[in-house]
Scaffold this motif. Structure first.
Motif, PDB file in Angstrom:
ATOM      1  N   HIS A  47       0.838  -1.206   0.000  1.00 24.30           N
ATOM      2  CA  HIS A  47       0.000   0.000   0.000  1.00 24.30           C
ATOM      3  C   HIS A  47       0.867   1.249   0.000  1.00 24.30           C
ATOM      4  O   HIS A  47       0.593   2.211  -0.724  1.00 24.30           O
ATOM      5  CB  HIS A  47      -0.901   0.033   1.240  1.00 24.30           C
ATOM      6  CG  HIS A  47      -2.323  -0.255   0.960  1.00 24.30           C
ATOM      7  ND1 HIS A  47      -3.094   0.487   0.110  1.00 24.30           N
ATOM      8  CD2 HIS A  47      -3.129  -1.214   1.458  1.00 24.30           C
ATOM      9  CE1 HIS A  47      -4.314   0.000   0.081  1.00 24.30           C
ATOM     10  NE2 HIS A  47      -4.362  -1.042   0.886  1.00 24.30           N
ATOM     11  N   GLY A  48       1.884   1.230   0.830  1.00 21.25           N
ATOM     12  CA  GLY A  48       2.765   2.384   0.937  1.00 21.25           C
ATOM     13  C   GLY A  48       3.486   2.723  -0.355  1.00 21.25           C
ATOM     14  O   GLY A  48       3.813   3.889  -0.608  1.00 21.25           O
ATOM     15  N   ARG A  49       3.736   1.725  -1.164  1.00 26.09           N
ATOM     16  CA  ARG A  49       4.441   1.934  -2.437  1.00 26.09           C
ATOM     17  C   ARG A  49       3.494   2.314  -3.569  1.00 26.09           C
ATOM     18  O   ARG A  49       3.955   2.684  -4.650  1.00 26.09           O
ATOM     19  CB  ARG A  49       5.210   0.674  -2.808  1.00 26.09           C
ATOM     20  CG  ARG A  49       6.354   0.386  -1.849  1.00 26.09           C
ATOM     21  CD  ARG A  49       7.080  -0.896  -2.177  1.00 26.09           C
ATOM     22  NE  ARG A  49       7.630  -0.857  -3.526  1.00 26.09           N
ATOM     23  CZ  ARG A  49       7.971  -1.939  -4.214  1.00 26.09           C
ATOM     24  NH1 ARG A  49       7.807  -3.143  -3.696  1.00 26.09           N
ATOM     25  NH2 ARG A  49       8.467  -1.840  -5.429  1.00 26.09           N
ATOM     26  N   LEU A  50       2.195   2.225  -3.348  1.00 26.16           N
ATOM     27  CA  LEU A  50       1.221   2.450  -4.422  1.00 26.16           C
ATOM     28  C   LEU A  50       0.773   3.905  -4.510  1.00 26.16           C
ATOM     29  O   LEU A  50      -0.420   4.189  -4.530  1.00 26.16           O
ATOM     30  CB  LEU A  50       0.014   1.532  -4.224  1.00 26.16           C
ATOM     31  CG  LEU A  50       0.173   0.149  -4.808  1.00 26.16           C
ATOM     32  CD1 LEU A  50      -0.935  -0.779  -4.319  1.00 26.16           C
ATOM     33  CD2 LEU A  50       0.196   0.194  -6.326  1.00 26.16           C
ATOM     34  N   THR A  51       1.708   4.822  -4.574  1.00 23.52           N
ATOM     35  CA  THR A  51       1.312   6.219  -4.762  1.00 23.52           C
ATOM     36  C   THR A  51       0.782   6.444  -6.171  1.00 23.52           C
ATOM     37  O   THR A  51      -0.102   7.257  -6.382  1.00 23.52           O
ATOM     38  CB  THR A  51       2.494   7.166  -4.473  1.00 23.52           C
ATOM     39  OG1 THR A  51       3.613   6.758  -5.252  1.00 23.52           O
ATOM     40  CG2 THR A  51       2.847   7.143  -3.000  1.00 23.52           C
ATOM     41  N   ASP A  52       1.348   5.728  -7.137  1.00 23.13           N
ATOM     42  CA  ASP A  52       0.851   5.728  -8.510  1.00 23.13           C
ATOM     43  C   ASP A  52       0.415   4.309  -8.854  1.00 23.13           C
ATOM     44  O   ASP A  52       0.895   3.348  -8.263  1.00 23.13           O
ATOM     45  CB  ASP A  52       1.938   6.177  -9.503  1.00 23.13           C
ATOM     46  CG  ASP A  52       2.272   7.646  -9.357  1.00 23.13           C
ATOM     47  OD1 ASP A  52       1.334   8.461  -9.297  1.00 23.13           O
ATOM     48  OD2 ASP A  52       3.472   7.972  -9.293  1.00 23.13           O
ATOM     49  N   ARG A  53      -0.462   4.186  -9.819  1.00 19.82           N
ATOM     50  CA  ARG A  53      -0.939   2.877 -10.263  1.00 19.82           C
ATOM     51  C   ARG A  53       0.235   2.063 -10.799  1.00 19.82           C
ATOM     52  O   ARG A  53       0.971   2.521 -11.667  1.00 19.82           O
ATOM     53  CB  ARG A  53      -2.012   3.055 -11.338  1.00 19.82           C
ATOM     54  CG  ARG A  53      -2.422   1.797 -12.068  1.00 19.82           C
ATOM     55  CD  ARG A  53      -3.379   0.996 -11.272  1.00 19.82           C
ATOM     56  NE  ARG A  53      -3.530  -0.336 -11.849  1.00 19.82           N
ATOM     57  CZ  ARG A  53      -4.563  -1.091 -11.616  1.00 19.82           C
ATOM     58  NH1 ARG A  53      -5.527  -0.682 -10.838  1.00 19.82           N
ATOM     59  NH2 ARG A  53      -4.622  -2.283 -12.146  1.00 19.82           N
TER      60      ARG A  53
ATOM     61  N   THR B 188      -1.432  -6.279  -8.191  1.00 19.43           N
ATOM     62  CA  THR B 188      -1.556  -7.749  -8.190  1.00 19.43           C
ATOM     63  C   THR B 188      -1.004  -8.328  -6.896  1.00 19.43           C
ATOM     64  O   THR B 188      -1.615  -9.217  -6.287  1.00 19.43           O
ATOM     65  CB  THR B 188      -0.824  -8.341  -9.406  1.00 19.43           C
ATOM     66  OG1 THR B 188      -1.452  -7.833 -10.591  1.00 19.43           O
ATOM     67  CG2 THR B 188      -0.880  -9.857  -9.413  1.00 19.43           C
ATOM     68  N   ARG B 189       0.138  -7.826  -6.451  1.00 17.32           N
ATOM     69  CA  ARG B 189       0.733  -8.288  -5.193  1.00 17.32           C
ATOM     70  C   ARG B 189      -0.177  -7.972  -4.008  1.00 17.32           C
ATOM     71  O   ARG B 189      -0.372  -8.801  -3.124  1.00 17.32           O
ATOM     72  CB  ARG B 189       2.096  -7.640  -4.986  1.00 17.32           C
ATOM     73  CG  ARG B 189       2.809  -8.124  -3.735  1.00 17.32           C
ATOM     74  CD  ARG B 189       4.141  -7.463  -3.521  1.00 17.32           C
ATOM     75  NE  ARG B 189       4.987  -7.652  -4.698  1.00 17.32           N
ATOM     76  CZ  ARG B 189       6.050  -6.905  -4.960  1.00 17.32           C
ATOM     77  NH1 ARG B 189       6.410  -5.943  -4.153  1.00 17.32           N
ATOM     78  NH2 ARG B 189       6.777  -7.141  -6.037  1.00 17.32           N
ATOM     79  N   LEU B 190      -0.753  -6.778  -3.995  1.00 18.47           N
ATOM     80  CA  LEU B 190      -1.655  -6.389  -2.911  1.00 18.47           C
ATOM     81  C   LEU B 190      -2.886  -7.295  -2.869  1.00 18.47           C
ATOM     82  O   LEU B 190      -3.292  -7.764  -1.798  1.00 18.47           O
ATOM     83  CB  LEU B 190      -2.088  -4.932  -3.083  1.00 18.47           C
ATOM     84  CG  LEU B 190      -3.064  -4.391  -2.043  1.00 18.47           C
ATOM     85  CD1 LEU B 190      -2.442  -4.401  -0.654  1.00 18.47           C
ATOM     86  CD2 LEU B 190      -3.507  -2.987  -2.423  1.00 18.47           C
ATOM     87  N   LEU B 191      -3.475  -7.559  -4.025  1.00 17.57           N
ATOM     88  CA  LEU B 191      -4.666  -8.413  -4.072  1.00 17.57           C
ATOM     89  C   LEU B 191      -4.347  -9.845  -3.633  1.00 17.57           C
ATOM     90  O   LEU B 191      -5.142 -10.479  -2.931  1.00 17.57           O
ATOM     91  CB  LEU B 191      -5.273  -8.400  -5.472  1.00 17.57           C
ATOM     92  CG  LEU B 191      -5.851  -7.057  -5.937  1.00 17.57           C
ATOM     93  CD1 LEU B 191      -6.322  -7.146  -7.378  1.00 17.57           C
ATOM     94  CD2 LEU B 191      -6.951  -6.575  -5.029  1.00 17.57           C
TER      95      LEU B 191
END
Length: 137
Positions: A97-103, A109-112
């Motif tokens: 989550h922290g790395r997902l500032t941009d799409r 995929t890793r988060l899901l």
């Protein structure tokens, strides 16, 4: 209220919360395109944080009390399953989550995937906690 009852209630809350996130929240968030991502991710993070604090606080506190009470085998298994969910959150979901500032499709995929694992652990924890209650009573 016994420690096991409190933990069973908290684990049921945790499993319900996690299933809702897995089945409803993350698929919608994951479908956001690059042009919508920053705003959608920021809104999601702001909206869910208070609920995460309550749910995770309840599961951690009730789990600690259960450990101190000396649970039986099913109680320990329930605690282990919940620890798996919390571990997936700490090791995979939160950092991603922290790395997902941009799409980033690979990170989404890793988060899901991490989220599905923590949902499975949370549901297993609730089932085992309820089984521990049934065995006790």
């Amino acid at each position: 209220m016994t420690a096991l009852v409190a933990f069973a209630l908290a684990s049921a809350l945790h499993a319900g919360f996690q299933a809702t996130v897995t089945v409803l929240v993350y698929p919608v968030l994951g479908d956001r395109g690059p042009d919508e991502w920053r705003l959608a991710h920021a809104r999601h993070s702001r909206a869910i944080t208070p609920l995460v604090v309550v749910v995770y606080g309840a599961i951690v506190v009730s789990g600690a009390v259960l450990v101190l009470s000396g649970p039986g085998l099913l109680g320990w298994l329930a605690l282990a399953a919940v620890a798996g969910a919390l571990g997936m959150t700490a090791a995979a979901a939160a950092p991603t989550h922290g790395r997902l500032t941009d799409r980033d499709d690979a990170l989404v995929t890793r988060l899901l995937a991490a989220d599905r694992w923590r949902c499975a652990f949370a549901v297993a924890g609730a089932v085992l906690a309820l089984a521990a209650l049934a065995a006790e009573g």
